[in-house]
Design an enzyme around this catalytic site. Structure first.
Site, PDB file in Angstrom:
ATOM      1  N   TRP A 110       0.885  -1.358   0.185  1.00 49.19           N
ATOM      2  CA  TRP A 110       0.121   0.047   0.053  1.00 49.19           C
ATOM      3  C   TRP A 110       0.797   1.279  -0.049  1.00 49.19           C
ATOM      4  O   TRP A 110       0.656   2.091  -0.897  1.00 49.19           O
ATOM      5  CB  TRP A 110      -0.784   0.012   1.251  1.00 49.19           C
ATOM      6  CG  TRP A 110      -1.730   1.384   1.396  1.00 49.19           C
ATOM      7  CD1 TRP A 110      -1.209   2.110   2.279  1.00 49.19           C
ATOM      8  CD2 TRP A 110      -2.633   1.692   0.753  1.00 49.19           C
ATOM      9  NE1 TRP A 110      -2.237   3.157   2.032  1.00 49.19           N
ATOM     10  CE2 TRP A 110      -3.074   2.812   1.294  1.00 49.19           C
ATOM     11  CE3 TRP A 110      -3.329   1.111  -0.325  1.00 49.19           C
ATOM     12  CZ2 TRP A 110      -4.219   3.776   0.412  1.00 49.19           C
ATOM     13  CZ3 TRP A 110      -4.532   1.799  -0.896  1.00 49.19           C
ATOM     14  CH2 TRP A 110      -4.897   3.270  -0.524  1.00 49.19           C
ATOM     15  N   HIS A 111       1.844   1.490   0.940  1.00 51.87           N
ATOM     16  CA  HIS A 111       2.717   2.497   1.016  1.00 51.87           C
ATOM     17  C   HIS A 111       3.391   2.703  -0.111  1.00 51.87           C
ATOM     18  O   HIS A 111       3.902   3.742  -0.470  1.00 51.87           O
ATOM     19  CB  HIS A 111       3.424   2.741   2.489  1.00 51.87           C
ATOM     20  CG  HIS A 111       2.468   2.871   3.459  1.00 51.87           C
ATOM     21  ND1 HIS A 111       2.132   4.368   3.732  1.00 51.87           N
ATOM     22  CD2 HIS A 111       1.951   2.215   4.445  1.00 51.87           C
ATOM     23  CE1 HIS A 111       1.491   4.447   4.791  1.00 51.87           C
ATOM     24  NE2 HIS A 111       1.308   2.915   5.141  1.00 51.87           N
TER      25      HIS A 111
END
Length: 114
Positions: free
Chosen positions: A13-14
C-alpha cells in the site's frame, strides 16, 4: 491459514500510495515502484505512520523477509515483489486470490523517490 498479513499489505500500500496521476514524468509520479526499500521513502511525510516503532519495524522486517526472494530471482522488480507479497498474503490468510499483472519498474536510487 496464517494471521492477517498486515506487514505485507502495508508494504504494498505505501509503496503504491505516492501515485499522482497529475504528474506525467516517471518516476516523479510515484506509485508502485519499489521505492519503499529506501530509507528516505520510509521516512517520507506521506508514510508518517510508518515511522512509529511498530509500523517501521514491521516494514523493515517485511523487507528483510522478501530480500532473499529478490536475491534469488533478481529479474523480479521490488515493485512487483511487494505487490505479489501482499496479494499472496491475503490469499494465505484465507482471502480471495488477487490477480496480478507484472511489469512494474523500480526506481534505482533514493534520489528518484517521489
Amino acid at each position: 491459514m496464517r494471521p492477517f498479513p498486515l506487514k505485507e499489505l502495508r508494504l504494498a500500500w505505501h509503496d503504491a500510495g505516492t501515485y499522482n496521476k497529475n504528474i506525467e514524468e516517471w518516476p516523479l509520479r510515484g506509485g508502485a515502484n519499489g521505492s519503499l526499500r529506501f530509507e528516505i521513502e520510509i521516512k517520507h511525510a506521506a508514510n508518517a505512520t510508518l515511522s512509529s516503532q511498530s509500523g517501521f519495524s514491521g516494514l523493515v522486517n517485511a523487507l528483510k523477509l522478501l530480500q532473499p526472494i529478490k536475491d534469488k530471482y533478481s529479474g523480479v522488480t521490488y515493485a512487483d515483489l511487494f505487490q505479489l507479497a501482499s496479494a499472496t498474503s491475503v490469499e494465505e490468510a484465507g482471502g480471495p486470490k488477487i490477480p496480478i499483472k507484472y511489469g512494474r519498474v523500480d526506481v534505482s536510487e533514493p534520489e528518484q523517490c517521489p
